[in-house]
Design a protein around this motif. Structure first.
Motif, mmCIF file in Angstrom:
data_model
loop_
_atom_site.group_PDB
_atom_site.id
_atom_site.type_symbol
_atom_site.label_atom_id
_atom_site.label_comp_id
_atom_site.label_asym_id
_atom_site.label_seq_id
_atom_site.Cartn_x
_atom_site.Cartn_y
_atom_site.Cartn_z
ATOM 1 N N CYS A 265 -11.733 -2.518 -8.003
ATOM 2 C CA CYS A 265 -10.732 -2.269 -9.053
ATOM 3 C C CYS A 265 -9.324 -2.682 -8.640
ATOM 4 C CB CYS A 265 -10.710 -0.785 -9.408
ATOM 5 S SG CYS A 265 -12.267 -0.217 -10.091
ATOM 6 N N LEU A 266 -8.944 -2.383 -7.404
ATOM 7 C CA LEU A 266 -7.549 -2.642 -7.032
ATOM 8 C C LEU A 266 -7.247 -4.125 -6.909
ATOM 9 C CD1 LEU A 266 -6.483 0.265 -4.656
ATOM 10 C CD2 LEU A 266 -6.063 -0.053 -7.071
ATOM 11 N N VAL A 267 -8.166 -4.894 -6.402
ATOM 12 C CA VAL A 267 -7.927 -6.342 -6.314
ATOM 13 C C VAL A 267 -7.893 -6.933 -7.730
ATOM 14 C CG1 VAL A 267 -8.983 -8.540 -5.616
ATOM 15 C CG2 VAL A 267 -8.718 -6.700 -3.958
ATOM 16 N N ASP A 268 -8.759 -6.441 -8.596
ATOM 17 C CA ASP A 268 -8.788 -6.976 -9.959
ATOM 18 C C ASP A 268 -7.490 -6.651 -10.724
ATOM 19 O OD1 ASP A 268 -9.690 -8.241 -12.212
ATOM 20 O OD2 ASP A 268 -11.024 -6.638 -12.858
ATOM 21 N N TYR A 269 -7.040 -5.404 -10.637
ATOM 22 C CA TYR A 269 -5.903 -4.994 -11.484
ATOM 23 C C TYR A 269 -4.565 -4.816 -10.769
ATOM 24 C CZ TYR A 269 -8.779 -4.141 -15.650
ATOM 25 O OH TYR A 269 -9.586 -4.264 -16.753
ATOM 26 N N ARG A 270 -4.557 -4.737 -9.452
ATOM 27 C CA ARG A 270 -3.292 -4.462 -8.768
ATOM 28 C C ARG A 270 -2.936 -5.494 -7.690
ATOM 29 N NH1 ARG A 270 -3.145 -1.447 -12.286
ATOM 30 N NH2 ARG A 270 -2.797 0.790 -12.372
ATOM 31 N N LEU A 271 -3.910 -5.810 -6.840
ATOM 32 C CA LEU A 271 -3.592 -6.638 -5.666
ATOM 33 C C LEU A 271 -4.249 -8.023 -5.797
ATOM 34 C CD1 LEU A 271 -4.213 -3.824 -3.018
ATOM 35 C CD2 LEU A 271 -1.991 -4.737 -3.623
ATOM 36 N N GLN A 272 -3.849 -8.719 -6.863
ATOM 37 C CA GLN A 272 -4.459 -10.030 -7.125
ATOM 38 C C GLN A 272 -4.195 -11.005 -5.978
ATOM 39 O OE1 GLN A 272 -2.612 -8.389 -9.452
ATOM 40 N NE2 GLN A 272 -3.799 -8.223 -11.323
ATOM 41 N N ASP A 273 -3.045 -10.869 -5.315
ATOM 42 C CA ASP A 273 -2.714 -11.742 -4.177
ATOM 43 C C ASP A 273 -3.769 -11.642 -3.080
ATOM 44 O OD1 ASP A 273 -0.508 -12.867 -5.135
ATOM 45 O OD2 ASP A 273 0.937 -11.599 -4.054
ATOM 46 N N VAL A 274 -4.229 -10.415 -2.860
ATOM 47 C CA VAL A 274 -5.257 -10.203 -1.831
ATOM 48 C C VAL A 274 -6.529 -10.961 -2.227
ATOM 49 C CG1 VAL A 274 -6.730 -8.456 -0.730
ATOM 50 C CG2 VAL A 274 -4.309 -7.989 -1.070
ATOM 51 N N GLU A 454 -4.099 0.498 2.046
ATOM 52 C CA GLU A 454 -2.913 -0.362 1.983
ATOM 53 C C GLU A 454 -1.870 0.246 1.038
ATOM 54 O OE1 GLU A 454 -3.959 -4.423 0.997
ATOM 55 O OE2 GLU A 454 -1.889 -4.922 0.528
ATOM 56 N N TYR A 455 -2.313 0.628 -0.131
ATOM 57 C CA TYR A 455 -1.436 1.225 -1.138
ATOM 58 C C TYR A 455 -0.802 2.511 -0.625
ATOM 59 C CZ TYR A 455 -0.924 -0.496 -5.852
ATOM 60 O OH TYR A 455 -0.474 -1.156 -6.961
ATOM 61 N N HIS A 456 -1.652 3.359 -0.047
ATOM 62 C CA HIS A 456 -1.182 4.677 0.380
ATOM 63 C C HIS A 456 -0.239 4.574 1.575
ATOM 64 C CE1 HIS A 456 -1.226 8.954 0.434
ATOM 65 N NE2 HIS A 456 -1.634 8.996 1.692
ATOM 66 N N ILE A 457 -0.587 3.729 2.529
ATOM 67 C CA ILE A 457 0.279 3.583 3.708
ATOM 68 C C ILE A 457 1.622 2.972 3.276
ATOM 69 C CG2 ILE A 457 0.552 2.404 5.936
ATOM 70 C CD1 ILE A 457 -2.484 2.729 6.333
ATOM 71 N N ARG A 458 1.568 2.030 2.357
ATOM 72 C CA ARG A 458 2.822 1.415 1.874
ATOM 73 C C ARG A 458 3.735 2.485 1.263
ATOM 74 N NH1 ARG A 458 1.043 -3.124 -0.963
ATOM 75 N NH2 ARG A 458 1.187 -4.278 0.985
ATOM 76 N N ASP A 459 3.172 3.315 0.421
ATOM 77 C CA ASP A 459 3.941 4.407 -0.207
ATOM 78 C C ASP A 459 4.518 5.346 0.833
ATOM 79 O OD1 ASP A 459 3.574 3.745 -2.771
ATOM 80 O OD2 ASP A 459 2.349 5.486 -3.326
ATOM 81 N N ASN A 460 3.680 5.694 1.816
ATOM 82 C CA ASN A 460 4.121 6.652 2.822
ATOM 83 C C ASN A 460 5.119 6.048 3.796
ATOM 84 O OD1 ASN A 460 2.602 9.534 2.970
ATOM 85 N ND2 ASN A 460 1.501 8.034 1.770
ATOM 86 N N LEU A 461 5.012 4.734 4.021
ATOM 87 C CA LEU A 461 6.015 4.070 4.859
ATOM 88 C C LEU A 461 7.379 4.149 4.163
ATOM 89 C CD1 LEU A 461 4.229 0.886 6.251
ATOM 90 C CD2 LEU A 461 5.358 2.617 7.631
ATOM 91 N N LYS A 462 7.378 3.968 2.849
ATOM 92 C CA LYS A 462 8.636 4.059 2.085
ATOM 93 C C LYS A 462 9.217 5.462 2.202
ATOM 94 C CE LYS A 462 7.610 0.792 -1.538
ATOM 95 N NZ LYS A 462 6.786 0.857 -2.722
ATOM 96 N N LYS A 463 8.356 6.454 2.141
ATOM 97 C CA LYS A 463 8.819 7.849 2.157
ATOM 98 C C LYS A 463 9.232 8.334 3.544
ATOM 99 C CE LYS A 463 6.184 9.930 -1.596
ATOM 100 N NZ LYS A 463 5.026 9.102 -1.938
ATOM 101 N N PHE A 464 8.427 7.975 4.543
ATOM 102 C CA PHE A 464 8.583 8.655 5.829
ATOM 103 C C PHE A 464 8.985 7.781 7.016
ATOM 104 C CE2 PHE A 464 5.044 10.982 3.601
ATOM 105 C CZ PHE A 464 5.839 12.014 3.151
ATOM 106 N N ASP A 465 9.129 6.471 6.827
ATOM 107 C CA ASP A 465 9.471 5.632 7.973
ATOM 108 C C ASP A 465 10.897 5.927 8.415
ATOM 109 O OD1 ASP A 465 9.932 3.772 9.869
ATOM 110 O OD2 ASP A 465 9.655 2.010 8.598
#
Ligand code: FES
Length: 484
Positions: A265-274, A454-465
């Protein structure tokens, strides 16, 4: 007999001892006490892996001292996740108190002597009865550490009663209010269980199924269901669809293999680049890619949240699409999809491979890339599919790339099991710890294989890095796209 050195953590003081080779940790502790005149305190009883009393942390993992052989340099510590009473003895009383609260007996009113447990019931749930109360699963559970979740063995025990026809307790309701949905299904409990009880599939998912049928579910999990009912995808379409934009086939020069691409689902609707990178990278490795357009969600988000009814329908659709293709197998780029296809699609007539398994089989020369990376093991790849060497071998083949391992690369990021959608505060609490570990490496990128991670770590990097956000997350295929 030769000798080796082991270290024992005694109330925070690490002491080294020389002990004979080829003995168990339990025998080593006895040896130390009688030969060094030490009085190290520890528990043991059966000495044969039956009573569970000798569980301790050995080289960072919960193990039974009576079943683990000593190794040179081994570090022996009290079981993590509990208060230490003295030396290797931890306080087990919160466990006993909690298990008592769960009415740890058949709840049955009146005369039920005619209600018998059948051989089928016994067979189906025998494995969840095999627990030896060692508490290893509680020691490493991320949901227990970061939320009000009692831990895997309690859910296992509730399952035991929930599926016993003689029990009249509302065990599914009890489980729901004991935070059944906090479990990320990371399967660390399964990995460390000395009795190999598959708590995730045999207990958590079965209890969630029962709870769902009775209306005990999280509201956000219903949104996933609605999305699937409307569009066969677990997420809503936002900016296009990968499946709509691509061709049906991408033929490689000097074809070595021909694979069907299960996009997820995520590659189809969100991460087309991947998805685009995956095609290019597979082609560069000599693999032709076939993309069936009528594929649908694998059903993983439903299975993990107790919605098996709808997952079965998706499975039937996908089997129809993939069972009759003229290909050498099906390639996945999502750890969750891969483990679901491998484990839950019993009727499949095709082989399923994660993209790292495939690329590792047919290596090519990569261009140099002068960067530092660390690698996050997705739970559904490492424990779900046993894949952890392949991505590392691939990364090490890139000239000039430096791979720095983080403290616990396979520590769950918090996204799985419907926790990111259902209980984001818990997913983020677990994710924060992961981000700290990632940032500590000083890498430029954290590489992973699963779009959910990938999605979750990206979000958490924004929040907590705390380093100011210089470290980025990247899918392994996006990285390989730069070096082919
Ligand atoms: Fe009983 Fe180790 S002493 S399990």
């Amino acid at each position: 007999m030769g000798s080796i050195t082991i270290t024992v953590n005694r109330n925070g003081v690490f002491k080294k001892y020389t002990v004979p080779e080829h003995i168990t940790v339990l025998e080593a502790l006895e040896y130390i006490n009688s030969n060094y005149g030490e009085g190290i305190l520890y528990r043991s009883s059966c000495r044969s892996g039956q009573c569970g009393s000798c569980a301790m942390t050995i080289n960072g993992e919960p193990r039974l001292a009576c079943k683990t052989k000593v190794e040179d340099g081994m570090v022996v510590e009290p079981l993590e996740g509990f208060n230490v009473v003295e030396d290797l003895i931890v306080d087990r009383s919160p466990y006993y108190k909690k298990i008592q609260d769960l009415r740890n007996y058949l709840h049955c009113e009146g005369d039920k002597t005619n209600l018998k447990i059948t051989p089928k019931d016994i067979k189906e749930f025998k494995s969840v009865r095999n627990c030896i109360d060692c508490l290893c699963c509680l020691s490493k559970c991320p949901a227990r550490r970061f939320s009000q979740y009692p831990g895997p063995t309690f859910m296992r025990q509730l399952t035991r009663f929930a599926f016993d026809p003689r029990d009249e307790g509302d065990r599914d309701k009890e489980a729901y209010f004991e935070n059944l949905h906090n479990c990320t299904t990371c399967a660390k409990c399964v990995e460390v269980c000395p009795k190999e009880i598959d708590i995730v599939h045999r207990a958590i998912e079965r209890l969630r199924e029962l709870a769902f049928k009775k209306g005990y579910y999280l509201r956000n999990h219903l949104i996933v269901r609605e999305n699937i009912l409307k569009g066969n995808r677990s997420v809503k379409k936002e900016r296009g669809s990968f499946l709509e934009e691509v061709k049906e086939e991408y033929i490689a020069d000097k074809e070595k293999m021909r694979l069907a691409f299960f996009t997820g689902c995520l590659v189809d609707y969100r991460l087309q680049d991947v998805g685009r990178s995956a095609i290019k990278v597979l082609n560069a490795h000599g693999i032709s890619v076939v993309i069936p357009k009528d594929q649908v969600c694998c059903g993983s988000p439903l299975l993990r949240t107790g919605q098996r009814d709808l997952a079965e329908k998706l499975k039937r659709k996908n089997l129809k699409v993939f069972n009759n293709l003229d290909v050498d197998g099906v390639v996945t780029v999502c750890a969750g999809c891969g483990s679901t296809l491998k484990r839950d699609y019993r009727e499949r007539e095709f082989q399923v491979m994660d993209i790292t398994e495939v690329l590792d089989k047919v290596p090519i020369e990569y261009k140099p890339l002068d960067i530092k990376v660390t690698y996050h093991d997705p739970c559904h790849l490492r424990r779900g599919q046993g894949i952890y060497l392949e991505p590392r071998r691939i990364l090490k083949r890139i000239p000039k790339l430096e791979l720095i391992e983080m403290e616990i690369p396979d520590q769950c990021c918090g996204a799985g099991g419907g926790v990111r959608s259902g209980k984001p505060e818990i997913a983020n609490a677990i994710g924060r710890r992961k981000v700290r570990m990632i940032c500590k490496t000083g890498a430029d990128y954290v590489i992973t294989v699963c779009p959910f991670c990938e999605y979750h770590i990206r979000d958490n990097l924004k929040k907590f890095d705390e380093e100011g956000g210089s470290l980025k997350v990247m899918n392994i295929v996006s990285l390989l796209d730069k070096v082919i």
